[in-house]
Design a protein around this motif. Structure first.
Motif, PDB file in Angstrom:
ATOM      1  N   ILE A 409     -69.760  -6.518 -50.558  1.00 39.10           N
ATOM      2  CA  ILE A 409     -69.950  -7.933 -50.249  1.00 39.10           C
ATOM      3  C   ILE A 409     -70.877  -8.035 -49.042  1.00 39.10           C
ATOM      4  CG2 ILE A 409     -68.850 -10.106 -49.600  1.00 39.10           C
ATOM      5  CD1 ILE A 409     -66.275  -9.078 -50.834  1.00 39.10           C
ATOM      6  N   THR A 410     -72.031  -8.654 -49.216  1.00 39.72           N
ATOM      7  CA  THR A 410     -72.981  -8.836 -48.116  1.00 39.72           C
ATOM      8  C   THR A 410     -72.985 -10.299 -47.661  1.00 39.72           C
ATOM      9  OG1 THR A 410     -74.771  -9.172 -49.702  1.00 39.72           O
ATOM     10  CG2 THR A 410     -74.452  -6.937 -48.871  1.00 39.72           C
ATOM     11  N   SER A 411     -73.676 -10.549 -46.557  1.00 43.79           N
ATOM     12  CA  SER A 411     -73.731 -11.900 -45.960  1.00 43.79           C
ATOM     13  C   SER A 411     -72.323 -12.437 -45.732  1.00 43.79           C
ATOM     14  CB  SER A 411     -74.529 -12.857 -46.852  1.00 43.79           C
ATOM     15  OG  SER A 411     -75.861 -12.421 -46.980  1.00 43.79           O
ATOM     16  N   ALA A 412     -71.462 -11.575 -45.194  1.00 43.88           N
ATOM     17  CA  ALA A 412     -70.054 -11.940 -45.009  1.00 43.88           C
ATOM     18  C   ALA A 412     -69.635 -11.712 -43.561  1.00 43.88           C
ATOM     19  CB  ALA A 412     -69.165 -11.127 -45.943  1.00 43.88           C
ATOM     20  N   LEU A 413     -68.986 -12.700 -42.975  1.00 43.57           N
ATOM     21  CA  LEU A 413     -68.481 -12.624 -41.605  1.00 43.57           C
ATOM     22  C   LEU A 413     -66.964 -12.523 -41.639  1.00 43.57           C
ATOM     23  CD1 LEU A 413     -68.728 -12.898 -38.495  1.00 43.57           C
ATOM     24  CD2 LEU A 413     -68.597 -15.387 -38.828  1.00 43.57           C
ATOM     25  N   THR A 414     -66.434 -11.389 -41.218  1.00 47.33           N
ATOM     26  CA  THR A 414     -64.983 -11.228 -41.156  1.00 47.33           C
ATOM     27  C   THR A 414     -64.432 -12.172 -40.094  1.00 47.33           C
ATOM     28  OG1 THR A 414     -65.193  -8.907 -41.779  1.00 47.33           O
ATOM     29  CG2 THR A 414     -63.105  -9.603 -40.816  1.00 47.33           C
ATOM     30  N   THR A 415     -63.427 -12.968 -40.451  1.00 43.79           N
ATOM     31  CA  THR A 415     -62.908 -13.979 -39.528  1.00 43.79           C
ATOM     32  C   THR A 415     -61.492 -13.701 -39.040  1.00 43.79           C
ATOM     33  OG1 THR A 415     -62.172 -15.319 -41.416  1.00 43.79           O
ATOM     34  CG2 THR A 415     -64.357 -15.807 -40.476  1.00 43.79           C
ATOM     35  N   GLU A 416     -60.696 -12.931 -39.806  1.00 49.87           N
ATOM     36  CA  GLU A 416     -59.318 -12.673 -39.378  1.00 49.87           C
ATOM     37  C   GLU A 416     -58.724 -11.518 -40.180  1.00 49.87           C
ATOM     38  OE1 GLU A 416     -55.044 -15.078 -38.739  1.00 49.87           O
ATOM     39  OE2 GLU A 416     -56.768 -16.068 -39.687  1.00 49.87           O
ATOM     40  N   VAL A 417     -57.897 -10.729 -39.500  1.00 45.92           N
ATOM     41  CA  VAL A 417     -57.080  -9.722 -40.178  1.00 45.92           C
ATOM     42  C   VAL A 417     -55.702 -10.330 -40.392  1.00 45.92           C
ATOM     43  CG1 VAL A 417     -56.057  -7.433 -40.050  1.00 45.92           C
ATOM     44  CG2 VAL A 417     -58.349  -7.813 -39.135  1.00 45.92           C
ATOM     45  N   LEU A 418     -55.229 -10.300 -41.615  1.00 44.76           N
ATOM     46  CA  LEU A 418     -53.978 -10.954 -41.972  1.00 44.76           C
ATOM     47  C   LEU A 418     -52.862  -9.928 -42.132  1.00 44.76           C
ATOM     48  CD1 LEU A 418     -55.529 -13.252 -44.747  1.00 44.76           C
ATOM     49  CD2 LEU A 418     -55.153 -13.838 -42.342  1.00 44.76           C
ATOM     50  N   GLY A 419     -51.649 -10.307 -41.751  1.00 44.11           N
ATOM     51  CA  GLY A 419     -50.530  -9.397 -41.880  1.00 44.11           C
ATOM     52  C   GLY A 419     -49.210 -10.133 -41.937  1.00 44.11           C
TER      53      GLY A 419
END
Length: 527
Positions: A409-419
């Motif tokens: 997946i390109t052009s993607a900004l990671t915004t949060e790690v979920l748990g």
């Protein structure tokens, strides 16, 4: 189990046994138990001082105990088959239980022997982890030296049910008397410092009493090691203070671009670097974190480096080679789930995610290499890249694209790690083209987005670039006379081991040149 070449090498090493040892196995009916039985038989056939017996007295199977025949309290236990990176740990355990003296400073051994208390350690490792052997070997040694210390080294990839039950998501993970003691690479002195509250104060007192150095190298990576060697060859007084000798190289798995050496591994190269430095008269002060640099007030005066322990070191010249560390995502959930699904070393922690879904953040060489390695272990890999295309070498991209269980997946900004409060359950990212938020369900997130220089402690001492790198000229000199810098912490482009070594050598030569050109009256005053 062992090939002919390995048998020959091991047979030679086992001639160093001074005491008979016994290999006591606990086996099941599985294939791994058969493998372990074969390994133990191979070892016993190489020396008349090694015998094998089956007791089946341990709940973990396959496992085995290495114990001294004349004193059963001198023993270490492995749960699993210690091959791969742990084969060296096995060999050292055989020798040390068999009475061969370890290559450790006498004062450290005395400190281990003097520990008062009962310490039962368990270490979870993976065979592909290059950081695990240091922990395993340190705790094995402690259990040999002090009869009130026991240690079991456990292959997490083989005992996955146990790993999941104890919620282990990173290796090495150490338990002491059933409670978590630590995670990640630790050296013997660090373990002792945690057990012996007075150890750090004693070390600080010893360091504070040292005379001023001609050259003080701060940092023990390739740049620092090269600087120390080149400075010491000039016959001057050289000190090296490092938070972790070897630095980032210790976390590097395969090295194939170190000129004249077709292939090596980070820990192996670091061991060679350390031995090379020790061949010279260099005062190595490991496990010492620098906190403040106070430049000399006058030309040729003494610079001061304050350490986290409270001690200070002084020197006529300083070479800063503090390297860099993994860059973090800086998003919600990253810190909360570190070592609970958020990881930075695919080689170390990858085996713990066998059959699971993971993401790799970063499309450079490190990220793509991590995705390729993980794809052979896990159920599925999602590679997420901020840019519109991957930045890795073409050959790596072709390999990645050929793997059926990888999604890019390109052009993607990671915004949060979920748990769920205990472990990672997924992550969210924003599609930068459509400005849409998406979530991915997974169990692990491997961050591979580059490095950040270890220079925060220098912001009031020398000039830094907007990226936090130490600005240096063509001689490696910083904005302060008599203070030089080299390696990944500087503005020199291309963060490579071979470049860092060259820059460290240059900085040492520049520091020596600086000193010999000082006016005679200044030199006399500094002395």
């Amino acid at each position: 189990m062992l090939d002919a070449n390995l048998k020959q090498q091991l047979q030679g090493l086992l001639t160093n046994l001074r005491e008979p040892i016994e290999l006591v196995s606990s086996l099941g009916d599985d294939a791994k138990s058969v493998e372990l039985a074969s390994l133990l038989d191979d070892i016993a056939a190489l020396s008349d001082k090694v015998s094998v017996t089956r007791a089946d007295d341990d709940a973990r199977r396959p496992s085995f105990l290495i114990r001294r025949a004349s004193d059963a309290q001198v023993a270490v236990r492995f749960a699993g088959i210690p091959m791969g990176h742990e084969f060296t740990s096995l060999v050292l355990a055989l020798l040390q239980v068999g009475g061969h003296p370890p290559k450790v400073a006498p004062e450290v051994l005395e400190q281990v022997a003097a520990l008062d208390g009962d310490y039962h350690f368990e270490t979870y490792f993976s065979l592909s982890c290059q950081n695990c052997p240091d922990i395993v070997q340190a705790l094995n040694l402690m259990s040999v030296v002090n009869p009130r210390i026991t240690h079991t080294a456990i292959d997490g990839g083989l005992f996955q049910a146990e790993v999941e039950d104890r919620k282990i998501m990173a290796v090495p993970t150490i338990f002491l008397n059933g409670e978590t003691f630590g995670q990640g690479r630790m050296e013997l002195e660090q373990i002792l410092a945690k057990l012996d509250s007075g150890a750090e104060a004693k070390a600080a007192e010893k360091i504070a009493a040292k005379d001023a150095f001609d050259v003080l190298v701060v940092g023990g990576g390739p740049a620092g090691a090269a600087a120390a060697i080149y400075a010491a060859r000039k016959g001057i007084r050289v000190g090296l203070a490092a938070e972790r000798f070897g630095g980032q190289v210790l976390d590097t798995m395969g090295i194939e671009n170190f000129i004249s050496v077709q292939h090596t591994e980070g820990p192996k190269l670091v061991a060679q670097l350390e031995q090379h430095v020790k061949d010279y008269d260099v005062d190595i002060m490991n496990l010492q974190r620098a906190e403040k640099l106070i430049p000399a007030k006058t030309e040729g005066g003494l610079h001061e480096v304050k350490l986290a322990s409270g001690a200070s070191l002084k020197a006529r010249t300083v070479i800063l080679s503090t390297g860099a560390r993994w860059r973090q995502l800086g998003v919600p959930g990253e810190d909360e789930y570190r070592n609970k699904g958020v990881a930075y070393c695919p080689h170390c922690d990858g085996p713990l995610y066998k059959g699971k879904r993971v993401a790799v953040i970063g499309g450079g060489n490190s990220g793509v290499e991590a995705a390729i390695d993980l794809a052979g272990l896990v159920a599925h890999v999602t590679l997420i890249e901020f840019d519109s295309e991957l930045r890795a070498d073409a050959v790596l991209q072709r390999k990645l694209a050929s793997l059926p269980n990888v999604k890019i997946i390109t052009s993607a900004l990671t915004t949060e790690v979920l748990g769920d409060g205990e472990k990672v359950m997924g992550l969210s990212y924003k599609d930068r083209n459509k400005d849409e938020l998406h979530q991915i369900e997974l169990e692990g997130v491997f961050v591979q987005i580059g490095l950040v220089p270890n220079t925060e402690w220098l912001k009031d001492s020398v000039t830094l670039s907007r990226h936090g790198e130490i600005e240096v000229d063509h001689r490696g000199e910083t904005s302060q006379a008599g203070i030089f810098a080299a390696g990944d912490c500087t503005t020199v482009p291309y963060k490579q081991i071979v470049i860092a070594m060259g820059e460290g050598s240059k900085a040492a030569l520049s520091a020596f040149d600086y000193m010999i050109r000082l006016p005679a009256d200044v030199e006399a005053e500094a002395a």
